[in-house]
Design a protein around this motif. Sequence first.
Motif, PDB file in Angstrom:
ATOM      1  N   UNK A 207      33.543 -30.370  31.193  1.00 35.62           N
ATOM      2  CA  UNK A 207      32.464 -31.344  31.303  1.00 35.62           C
ATOM      3  C   UNK A 207      32.511 -32.035  32.666  1.00 35.62           C
ATOM      4  N   UNK A 208      31.346 -32.122  33.284  1.00 35.55           N
ATOM      5  CA  UNK A 208      31.220 -32.872  34.526  1.00 35.55           C
ATOM      6  C   UNK A 208      31.323 -34.362  34.203  1.00 35.55           C
TER       7      UNK A 208
ATOM      8  N   UNK B 249      37.589 -28.948  26.153  1.00 41.61           N
ATOM      9  CA  UNK B 249      37.064 -27.717  26.751  1.00 41.61           C
ATOM     10  C   UNK B 249      36.878 -26.658  25.665  1.00 41.61           C
ATOM     11  N   UNK B 250      36.199 -25.588  26.050  1.00 36.02           N
ATOM     12  CA  UNK B 250      36.073 -24.408  25.200  1.00 36.02           C
ATOM     13  C   UNK B 250      36.153 -23.171  26.073  1.00 36.02           C
ATOM     14  N   UNK B 251      36.779 -22.125  25.543  1.00 35.31           N
ATOM     15  CA  UNK B 251      36.746 -20.804  26.169  1.00 35.31           C
ATOM     16  C   UNK B 251      36.099 -19.858  25.162  1.00 35.31           C
ATOM     17  N   UNK B 252      35.347 -18.898  25.683  1.00 36.61           N
ATOM     18  CA  UNK B 252      34.592 -18.008  24.812  1.00 36.61           C
ATOM     19  C   UNK B 252      34.554 -16.612  25.403  1.00 36.61           C
ATOM     20  N   UNK B 253      34.511 -15.611  24.520  1.00 40.34           N
ATOM     21  CA  UNK B 253      34.278 -14.232  24.937  1.00 40.34           C
ATOM     22  C   UNK B 253      33.310 -13.595  23.948  1.00 40.34           C
ATOM     23  N   UNK B 254      32.518 -12.640  24.461  1.00 44.92           N
ATOM     24  CA  UNK B 254      31.500 -11.974  23.664  1.00 44.92           C
ATOM     25  C   UNK B 254      31.547 -10.489  23.966  1.00 44.92           C
TER      26      UNK B 254
ATOM     27  N   UNK C  43      27.645 -29.791  30.874  1.00 43.21           N
ATOM     28  CA  UNK C  43      28.639 -28.717  30.831  1.00 43.21           C
ATOM     29  C   UNK C  43      28.685 -27.931  32.134  1.00 43.21           C
ATOM     30  N   UNK C  44      29.868 -27.488  32.490  1.00 38.86           N
ATOM     31  CA  UNK C  44      30.124 -26.646  33.657  1.00 38.86           C
ATOM     32  C   UNK C  44      30.780 -25.385  33.099  1.00 38.86           C
TER      33      UNK C  44
END
Length: 139
Positions: free
Chosen positions: A32-33, A78-83, A38-39
Amino acid sequence: MAAHSYSVDPNAPDESYLGFWRERHLCTLTTLRPDGRPHVVPVGVTYDPEAGLARVITNKTSVKVGHVLAAGPEGAPVAVCQVDGGRWATLEGRARVRTEPERVADAVRRYAERYGRMPGPNPDRVVIEIELTAAMGRG
């Protein structure tokens, strides 16, 4: 339409979820900025459910590191994501920047294991460690 629950225990994922995180996939990290926007940037992520951590290696001067540091000692949400097609996975938690050489070396080793290449030397490398609080997805 019925709502679906895709919640996963981040410390005890099932084998398909964990297997998905062992495959080579580019991920995103959302910080988050200061104004709350969101960044989102592409990163490599390693997932360590035994330790309850996800790790991102990066340069200490990166914008994402600045966002995490700006959140203070309690860490940044924070969050990390993969698709990959219909499969997706998100890990959420509190991120902190770690500079200890042994932590950075461990994160580099884990990155090399997942992504099949050893990153070049970088004296400015740090690791963003994410203490996991939630996970979701369809592995």
